[in-house]
Enzyme design. Structure first.
Site, PDB file in Angstrom:
ATOM      1  N   HIS A  22       0.851  -1.207   0.000  1.00 64.73           N
ATOM      2  CA  HIS A  22       0.000   0.000   0.000  1.00 64.73           C
ATOM      3  C   HIS A  22       0.886   1.256   0.000  1.00 64.73           C
ATOM      4  O   HIS A  22       0.633   2.213  -0.729  1.00 64.73           O
ATOM      5  CB  HIS A  22      -0.872   0.060   1.264  1.00 64.73           C
ATOM      6  N   LYS A  46     -16.927  -9.198   9.871  1.00 62.86           N
ATOM      7  CA  LYS A  46     -16.469  -9.982  11.006  1.00 62.86           C
ATOM      8  C   LYS A  46     -15.036 -10.508  10.868  1.00 62.86           C
ATOM      9  O   LYS A  46     -14.432 -10.897  11.834  1.00 62.86           O
ATOM     10  CB  LYS A  46     -17.464 -11.103  11.331  1.00 62.86           C
ATOM     11  N   ARG A  95      -2.127  -5.589  -8.378  1.00 68.81           N
ATOM     12  CA  ARG A  95      -0.906  -6.403  -8.302  1.00 68.81           C
ATOM     13  C   ARG A  95      -0.836  -7.423  -9.431  1.00 68.81           C
ATOM     14  O   ARG A  95      -0.002  -7.366 -10.291  1.00 68.81           O
ATOM     15  CB  ARG A  95      -0.825  -7.116  -6.949  1.00 68.81           C
ATOM     16  N   SER A 133      -2.585  -7.970   2.730  1.00 72.76           N
ATOM     17  CA  SER A 133      -2.853  -7.938   4.168  1.00 72.76           C
ATOM     18  C   SER A 133      -3.165  -9.341   4.669  1.00 72.76           C
ATOM     19  O   SER A 133      -2.722  -9.734   5.752  1.00 72.76           O
ATOM     20  CB  SER A 133      -4.037  -7.014   4.468  1.00 72.76           C
TER      21      SER A 133
END
Ligand code: PNS
Length: 174
Positions: A22, A46, A95, A133
């Site tokens: 990022h 969640k 990407r 991530s």
């Protein structure tokens, strides 16, 4: 005399957590942008590991004192957020081919929702191509070394978070 128009874009994402990928996209965007608004999606999901506040705080710490970068959060429709900020460019990192379908769908949906808003894609450097991530979180849970993939502040907090999760599990929590 021609008035200088500020080139500004919103860089939205979950940033759960922000990675060096990022950060590379943001750095590269300054070759054509004057300012960027990093908008953290805090719409409750969640599977987020970090709270919205934590994700925002990482970015605030990383870009502390940088006048070209504003950190904000949003929890509604992205196009509404852009209209509210009076910005018409969305910046997204791209990407690999695997990102393409999802990004294509989002960009076209957003354009359908507001035809004045365009999405601009930027490729991070090759060394960041595989970083996500989710991968960083998986590595952290498996006790892998994540120091090359995230800023130090994120690394330290991620290690703490993982330890907390394991400790909770050990005590019989969910
Ligand atoms: O980092 P991510 O998870 O790929 O970011 C996705 C994000 C937050 C940019 C996207 O889910 C989003 O824009 N959410 C806001 C809700 C919205 O506007 N959805 C319609 C666009 S398809």
């Amino acid at each position: 005399m021609k008035k200088n128009i500020e080139r500004v874009a919103v860089y939205p994402g979950s940033f759960d957590p922000v990675t060096n990928g990022h950060i590379d996209v943001i750095k590269k965007s300054f070759s054509f942008l004057d300012r960027i608004v990093i908008a953290v999606s805090t719409f409750p999901r969640k599977d987020f590991l970090f709270t919205g506040e934590e994700r925002v705080d990482f970015l605030k710490e990383i870009y502390k004192g940088n006048k070209k970068v504003e950190i904000d959060k949003f929890d509604g429709l992205l196009v509404d957020y852009l209209s509210q900020k009076n910005i018409n460019i969305i910046l997204r990192g791209l990407r690999a081919v695997s990102d393409f379908e999802y990004e294509f769908q989002m960009a076209l949906t957003n354009r359908r929702l507001n035809e004045n808003i365009e999405t601009v894609f930027l490729m991070p450097g090759e060394e960041f191509f595989f970083i996500s991530s989710s991968l960083v979180k998986e590595l952290a849970f498996l006790k892998g070394d994540i120091s090359k993939f995230v800023p130090t502040i994120v690394k330290n907090e991620l290690v703490k978070k993982v330890d907390n999760v394991f400790e909770k599990k050990r005590r019989g929590g969910s």
